[in-house]
Design a protein around this motif. Structure first.
Motif, PDB file in Angstrom:
ATOM      1  N   ALA B  94       2.258   8.396  -1.266  1.00  0.00           N
ATOM      2  CA  ALA B  94       1.414   7.229  -0.947  1.00  0.00           C
ATOM      3  C   ALA B  94       2.057   5.958  -1.493  1.00  0.00           C
ATOM      4  O   ALA B  94       2.066   4.910  -0.831  1.00  0.00           O
ATOM      5  N   MET B  95       2.609   6.046  -2.707  1.00  0.00           N
ATOM      6  CA  MET B  95       3.274   4.872  -3.294  1.00  0.00           C
ATOM      7  C   MET B  95       4.520   4.495  -2.506  1.00  0.00           C
ATOM      8  O   MET B  95       4.825   3.311  -2.334  1.00  0.00           O
ATOM      9  N   ILE B  96       5.236   5.493  -2.018  1.00  0.00           N
ATOM     10  CA  ILE B  96       6.420   5.214  -1.185  1.00  0.00           C
ATOM     11  C   ILE B  96       5.986   4.496   0.103  1.00  0.00           C
ATOM     12  O   ILE B  96       6.607   3.520   0.524  1.00  0.00           O
ATOM     13  N   HIS B  97       4.899   4.975   0.685  1.00  0.00           N
ATOM     14  CA  HIS B  97       4.389   4.320   1.900  1.00  0.00           C
ATOM     15  C   HIS B  97       4.043   2.854   1.617  1.00  0.00           C
ATOM     16  O   HIS B  97       4.311   1.983   2.430  1.00  0.00           O
ATOM     17  N   GLU B  98       3.448   2.621   0.455  1.00  0.00           N
ATOM     18  CA  GLU B  98       3.034   1.239   0.135  1.00  0.00           C
ATOM     19  C   GLU B  98       4.223   0.353  -0.225  1.00  0.00           C
ATOM     20  O   GLU B  98       4.373  -0.742   0.321  1.00  0.00           O
ATOM     21  N   ARG B  99       5.059   0.823  -1.131  1.00  0.00           N
ATOM     22  CA  ARG B  99       6.065  -0.077  -1.723  1.00  0.00           C
ATOM     23  C   ARG B  99       7.441   0.008  -1.069  1.00  0.00           C
ATOM     24  O   ARG B  99       8.268  -0.865  -1.267  1.00  0.00           O
ATOM     25  N   VAL B 100       7.687   1.060  -0.307  1.00  0.00           N
ATOM     26  CA  VAL B 100       8.991   1.163   0.362  1.00  0.00           C
ATOM     27  C   VAL B 100       8.840   0.948   1.864  1.00  0.00           C
ATOM     28  O   VAL B 100       9.589   0.200   2.474  1.00  0.00           O
TER      29      VAL B 100
END
Lengths: 97, 350, 226
Positions: B94-100
């Motif tokens: 989820a963090m990869i989806h948001e920040r990358v």
């Protein structure tokens, strides 16, 4: 729309929360942030504004100063004048009124 | 020699077509949608714009400035692990989806992507979502499919209507579907409550109607209950196909027979059930060209967004809404499909 | 008796799934003596049968309605065949072929395959449905045992569609590629996939499955007559 790189996450919140169609949701967020519709989707403008307002960034370096995750959502709820479920649950569990 | 434009077939294979061939396929695709859905045709201006999008230069095309839309997902946070084989936990996904990746939202979903399976591990799934919610800024959903087929024997409690129907045991088959709806609604609403309790923003009822009209009914009834019992949790109902398959045939919602409904009618039931977003789907025909498919898609989708009171997100994934049926999606026609969906189809998101 | 009107009435009985009316039409035609019952079946009732396939494809007809109509069509066919005293020529025309269907190993999705079974049955095929999660070896074994014309496999998942390839490989390795016509279907399958693995046919949906099966059977018959 760029998510936290621009204002996509916030526009998405308005679609979910108030069932707003895309143009209405964008206009709502732009008004609350005090930016134009063009600026709302501009990564340079929005990165600076998000940093200033503490409403979460995609690029979070230097991390010590950046708001992200829960603390950013506290601010977003306040600025957009909406309730965010995770923020409400966090407050309840942390005993914050 | 007449100029030929690069495009693709619905299965992704490359093809070159002349202006005349492309325009003819656009016309035929549109007519197919009109025949099936009893919807209005695109205007001349819209068909010309569609032709321009199909043939415009550049590998990847983009929307006009100011027309950017948001995106929601189905099983998004799990795809880095399941589809790419990269062992990353779902909260990190989820963090990869948001920040990358710059996603506007994503859902946490189990790789066994159905609510019956998830029910047994719902609190554990909620824990992962809770962790992800702490670390991300964008809205997070929990997502899975109602997938009524999982309620049939030997895995589930009811008789298998897919076996009963071909045997002509119609009454039993209809009853089995009605029983499965009750089980599914119970499971879905239980899972929804666990997700609402940890602070989920949204709840994705993905591929609703995959097992027919009873499946779609389960999604509508579950949505109605969720929005009543957990109003803080917002629901997105994503469809399974361009029309709801009549596996039962007689089921109604809001006094409307569900079987045979196309997107412009599906969305009205989804609204009535209280959902915040409708995920519209039109199937890609593998044997037809991209111009044929996208014209058909846009005719259906525009009819849907014309009447919708809630945001409509067109599913821009493999094998639907003009996107070819292949695992590694070609960005040339995929970006054209997105542009057409947004600029002509007037969707509110992808 | 107006032949065209009778054909139209026959067509309507299938669309309405009205067996009583359908049987009455057959006896009416028999009594008249001037109507060829086989023609009535092929061009009257048969047209209705095609129309229900089309309506199902449009979403205007539910699966139970399709099945009701197919059941009426089956009884109509049996009645006419009995009246023709089991005419061998008629039976040959009406018997299209034998198809074995299965969802591949590891895949529990059998709804789509069930629909394909229904449309094929209503189109005059004898269908042997092995259900779901069937290993490729078992599919081949059953195909030999039942002497089928076509093996149709369904896979709904990108992770299970490789089983279709496995089946074709088994047939190739055992010199049985010419013995059986192979068809593949399911959400992730395409014509390109069929070509890649060496399957004879692919169909997008249940209605197309009938068309493809008809074409492939015709090809096989032409080949064997050469």
């Amino acid at each position: 729309m760029g998510g936290a790189r621009t204002a996509g996450d916030m526009v998405m919140r308005l679609q979910l929360d108030k069932k707003m169609k895309i143009n209405e949701a964008k206009a709502y967020v732009a008004e609350k942030l005090g930016v134009t519709l063009e600026e709302l989707v501009d990564v340079v403008t929005m990165s600076e504004l998000r940093e200033d307002l503490g409403i979460g960034l995609a690029h979070v370096e230097p991390c010590a100063e950046a708001n992200m995750g829960m603390e950013a959502k506290f601010k977003i709820a306040e600025i957009l004048d909406i309730k965010i479920n995770s923020v409400e649950k966090f407050k309840k569990r942390a005993g914050i009124k | 020699m007449e100029k030929k434009y690069f495009t693709r077939m619905g299965d992704g294979s490359m093809v070159y077509m002349t202006e005349e061939e492309i325009k003819a396929d656009i016309q035929l695709g549109m007519e197919d949608a009109i025949l099936r859905g009893k919807v209005d045709p695109l205007t001349e201006e819209e068909t010309q714009k569609l032709y321009d999008i199909v043939t415009m230069s550049g590998i990847i095309v983009g929307v006009e400035p100011g027309m950017q839309v948001v995106s929601s997902n189905d099983s998004g946070s799990d795809k880095i692990s399941t589809k790419c084989g990269i062992p990353v936990t779902r909260d990190v996904n989820a963090m990869i989806h948001e920040r990358v990746l710059g996603a506007d939202s994503v859902d946490i979903g189990n790789s066994d992507y159905n609510y019956k399976t998830v029910k047994g591990i719902a609190k554990r799934e909620a824990t992962i979502l809770k962790q992800a919610l702490r670390n991300t800024t964008m809205p997070l959903f929990y997502g899975a499919m109602p997938n009524l087929g999982f309620y049939t024997k030997p895995d589930g409690p009811v008789e298998n209507w897919a076996v009963l129907l071909p045997e002509g045991r119609i009454k039993e088959a209809l009853q089995a579907q009605e029983d499965a709806v009750v089980h599914a609604v119970n499971d879905i609403t239980y899972v929804a409550k666990q997700m609402a309790d940890v602070g989920a923003d949204g709840f994705q009822l993905d591929t609703s109607g995959a097992a027919g009209d009873a499946d779609f009914l389960a999604a509508l009834l579950a949505c109605e209950k969720i929005t009543k019992n957990n109003p803080e949790l917002k629901v997105e109902i994503g469809a399974a196909g361009e029309f709801v398959l009549g596996m039962h045939g007689k089921l109604k919602y809001d006094d409307q027979i569900i079987a045979g409904l196309y997107p412009h009618k599906q969305v009205k039931l989804v609204e009535k059930a209280g959902a915040s977003i409708f995920g519209a789907v039109v199937n890609t025909n593998c044997n037809m060209s991209f111009p044929w498919n996208i014209a058909r898609v846009i005719t259906f989708i525009k009819a849907c967004t014309d009447v919708a009171q809630i945001p409509v997100h067109a599913n821009a994934g493999m094998g639907v809404n003009g996107i070819p049926m292949c695992e590694n999606l070609p960005s040339d026609v995929s970006s054209r499909a997105d542009k057409a969906l947004i600029e002509i189809g007037k969707v509110d998101g992808l | 008796m107006d032949k065209e009107r009778l054909y139209e009435k026959a067509r309507e009985t299938i669309i309405d799934a009205d067996e009583t009316k359908a049987i009455n039409i057959i006896f009416e035609a028999q009594k008249d003596g001037e109507i060829d019952l086989l023609d009535l079946l092929l061009y009257g009732f048969g047209d209705g049968n095609e129309e229900i396939g089309h309506l199902f494809d449009l979403g205007s007809l539910s699966l139970p309605e399709l099945i009701y109509a197919a059941e009426v069509m089956r009884n109509v066919t049996d009645t006419i065949l009995n009246l023709l005293h089991d005419d061998k020529e008629a039976r040959k025309i009406l018997h299209k072929g034998k198809i074995l269907l299965a969802t591949v190993e590891g895949d529990v999705h059998d709804i789509g395959k069930g629909i394909v079974a229904s449309t094929l049955k209503s189109a005059g095929y004898e269908v042997i449905d092995l259900g779901c999660e069937v290993p490729a070896e078992v599919i081949v074994e059953k195909a030999i045992e039942n002497d089928v014309d076509i093996i149709g496999t369904s896979a709904l998942l990108t992770s299970t569609m490789l089983e279709q390839k496995k089946l074709i490989k088994i047939l190739q390795e055992n010199d049985m590629s010419d013995k059986f016509i192979t068809m593949v279907g399911g959400a992730p399958c395409t014509k390109r996939w069929a070509k890649r693995i060496g399957a004879d046919g692919y169909s997008e949906d249940a209605v197309e499955a009938v068309r493809v099966a008809n074409e492939l059977i015709k090809l096989k018959k032409n080949k064997s007559e050469e």
